[in-house]
Design a protein around this motif. Structure first.
Motif, PDB file in Angstrom:
ATOM      1  N   LEU A  80      29.953  47.061  15.769  1.00 13.80           N
ATOM      2  CA  LEU A  80      31.309  47.213  16.589  1.00 13.80           C
ATOM      3  C   LEU A  80      32.152  47.301  15.481  1.00 13.80           C
ATOM      4  CD1 LEU A  80      32.733  47.041  19.245  1.00 13.80           C
ATOM      5  CD2 LEU A  80      32.822  44.670  19.067  1.00 13.80           C
TER       6      LEU A  80
ATOM      7  N   PHE B 245      38.246  43.462  21.188  1.00 12.00           N
ATOM      8  CA  PHE B 245      36.838  43.906  21.808  1.00 12.00           C
ATOM      9  C   PHE B 245      35.680  42.918  22.009  1.00 12.00           C
ATOM     10  CE2 PHE B 245      38.565  48.272  21.874  1.00 12.00           C
ATOM     11  CZ  PHE B 245      37.266  49.044  22.308  1.00 12.00           C
TER      12      PHE B 245
ATOM     13  N   TYR C 175      34.255  41.840  25.101  1.00 12.55           N
ATOM     14  CA  TYR C 175      32.747  42.491  25.433  1.00 12.55           C
ATOM     15  C   TYR C 175      32.026  41.584  24.325  1.00 12.55           C
ATOM     16  CZ  TYR C 175      34.873  46.610  27.267  1.00 12.55           C
ATOM     17  OH  TYR C 175      35.556  47.464  27.864  1.00 12.55           O
TER      18      TYR C 175
ATOM     19  N   GLU D  85      27.466  43.485  28.013  1.00 10.80           N
ATOM     20  CA  GLU D  85      28.892  43.814  28.621  1.00 10.80           C
ATOM     21  C   GLU D  85      29.532  45.077  28.221  1.00 10.80           C
ATOM     22  OE1 GLU D  85      30.359  39.046  28.953  1.00 10.80           O
ATOM     23  OE2 GLU D  85      29.486  39.599  27.218  1.00 10.80           O
ATOM     24  N   LEU D  86      29.382  45.537  26.969  1.00  8.82           N
ATOM     25  CA  LEU D  86      29.908  46.649  26.500  1.00  8.82           C
ATOM     26  C   LEU D  86      29.140  47.840  27.333  1.00  8.82           C
ATOM     27  CD1 LEU D  86      31.650  48.523  24.998  1.00  8.82           C
ATOM     28  CD2 LEU D  86      30.011  48.268  22.761  1.00  8.82           C
TER      29      LEU D  86
ATOM     30  N   SER E 158      30.585  48.296  30.890  1.00 11.47           N
ATOM     31  CA  SER E 158      32.363  48.229  31.168  1.00 11.47           C
ATOM     32  C   SER E 158      32.548  49.669  31.693  1.00 11.47           C
ATOM     33  CB  SER E 158      32.683  48.273  29.416  1.00 11.47           C
ATOM     34  OG  SER E 158      34.076  48.565  29.655  1.00 11.47           O
TER      35      SER E 158
ATOM     36  N   LEU F 156      37.487  50.287  29.014  1.00 13.98           N
ATOM     37  CA  LEU F 156      37.258  50.614  27.398  1.00 13.98           C
ATOM     38  C   LEU F 156      38.120  51.439  26.655  1.00 13.98           C
ATOM     39  CD1 LEU F 156      34.961  50.542  25.144  1.00 13.98           C
ATOM     40  CD2 LEU F 156      33.844  52.662  26.346  1.00 13.98           C
TER      41      LEU F 156
ATOM     42  N   GLN G 287      29.796  53.105  23.812  1.00 10.14           N
ATOM     43  CA  GLN G 287      29.202  52.580  25.125  1.00 10.14           C
ATOM     44  C   GLN G 287      28.034  53.227  25.297  1.00 10.14           C
ATOM     45  OE1 GLN G 287      31.595  53.383  28.784  1.00 10.14           O
ATOM     46  NE2 GLN G 287      30.735  51.546  29.276  1.00 10.14           N
TER      47      GLN G 287
ATOM     48  N   ALA H 136      25.406  51.422  23.230  1.00 12.04           N
ATOM     49  CA  ALA H 136      25.354  50.181  23.675  1.00 12.04           C
ATOM     50  C   ALA H 136      24.050  50.429  25.016  1.00 12.04           C
ATOM     51  CB  ALA H 136      26.491  49.699  24.382  1.00 12.04           C
TER      52      ALA H 136
END
Length: 355
Positions: free
Chosen positions: A36, A56, A60, A65-66, A69, A74, A91, A94
């Motif tokens: 990240l 962030f 997240y 959770e990211l 989102s 975001l 995302q 993720a």
């Protein structure tokens, strides 16, 4: 004297004798936090990126959770960082970590490199910092340090240059401590061998520095390609609704600011004089007397583009047939909408506070 060995030994001494920069994502070697942070810090100064990283992580704390989102949330968190494709790639990666790796971040270089938005530098950083794998990073700091010390004039944006710098950084790597080697290289470039004011007088590498020997520190590293800046002219229409609020539209095009909200806009390939604006008024089926305000030019410099914008404030009612994909948003709700920095700054200048 072996100049490679001299470089490695002196760099290690320098790194061990100083207090490193505070980088919260390095604590605990959490690959999610390191990934990240590395994405956020691309094309971004540490002092600018650190508050974004902290926001962030608060929003997240896990990759799950990211992945889950809402896009608007975001993009709002990302607002002001630029290069907005990075947020969408975050995302997407993720989601892939969840779907393909069971929520556990991949632990080998090739799998890390396969994630969307992860290039060789980022993959090497994650592999070394999270897993102590022997991969050397090559970023702007590394290019600068190596080009100056070895007097290397190959352009860093050429194929030959990229190949040489990657090989040299890897050859110098401390295989017993790759993470600290990479951190030492980046810290030395950021804090000591700086772009404009390098500390050559007390540099531990000065004795064998090729650039210092010829007083060419500020000439290196070299770039071969000159960036061509494209000018774009945006004419925004700040249209107020009958009962308050303003109309915004979401940028859907695969272009700058995709996913952000803006006022309705017409883009032209040139700047118009005030006397030439009737063509824009005609587009909205309005007369000259229907305009209440025209702003001066507002500008934002991007990496390869320069945006030149003007804001026009119509006072006539909007023809609703023109507003199919627009949203009428109350000013107090704008805090939930990600905006390009150019628009956010203009709005602040108008003192119509919406944060």
């Amino acid at each position: 004297m072996d100049i490679d060995l001299y470089f490695s030994e002196k760099l290690r001494e320098w790194f061990e004798q100083r207090e490193g920069r505070y980088l919260p994502w390095k604590e605990g070697q959490d690959p999610y936090k390191i990934w990240l942070a590395e994405i956020i810090m691309q094309q971004t100064r540490l002092e600018q990126g650190l508050p974004y990283y902290e926001r962030f992580i608060a929003a997240y704390p896990t990759v799950k959770e990211l992945a889950e989102s809402e896009e608007q949330k975001l993009m709002k968190l990302w607002q002001g960082l630029g290069y907005y494709a990075r947020a969408r790639n975050l995302q997407a990666s993720a989601i892939r970590v969840i779907e393909d790796y069971g929520g556990t971040f991949p632990d080998n270089y090739d799998d890390i490199l396969s994630l969307k938005g992860v290039g060789e530098y980022t993959a090497a950083a994650i592999a070394s910092f999270a897993y102590d794998l022997p991969y050397a990073v090559v970023d702007g700091n590394v290019y600068r340090v190596l080009s100056r010390y070895f007097g290397q004039e190959l352009p860093i944006d050429s194929s030959a240059g990229k190949k040489w710098f990657k090989a040299k950084a890897q050859a110098l790597l401390w295989e017993d401590d790759p993470a600290n080697y990479n951190q030492a290289m980046m810290d030395f470039g950021a804090l000591h061998c700086r772009p404009k004011n390098p500390s050559c007088g007390d540099c531990p590498l000065a004795e064998n520095c090729g650039a210092k020997a010829k007083n060419r520190q500020l000439e290196l590293p070299k770039k071969g390609k000159k960036i061509q800046i494209r000018k774009r002219y945006f004419y925004y229409f700040v249209w107020r609704g009958a009962n308050g609020g303003y109309y915004l539209r979401k940028r859907q095009e695969k272009d700058i600011w995709q996913g952000l909200y803006e006022f309705p806009m017409i883009e032209l390939d040139k700047s118009l004089k005030t006397s030439e604006l009737k063509s824009l008024w005609a587009h909205w089926e309005l007369e000259e007397q229907d305009w209440a305000l025209l702003s001066g030019q507002e500008q934002q410099q991007l990496s390869h583009q320069k945006i030149i914008a003007r804001f026009l404030w119509p006072k006539a009612p909007l023809n609703q047939a023109l507003a199919e994909d627009w949203e009428l948003v109350e000013v107090q709700d704008w805090a939930d909408y990600p905006l390009p920095r150019l628009i956010a700054q203009y709005w602040e200048q108008k003192q119509l506070a919406f944060f």
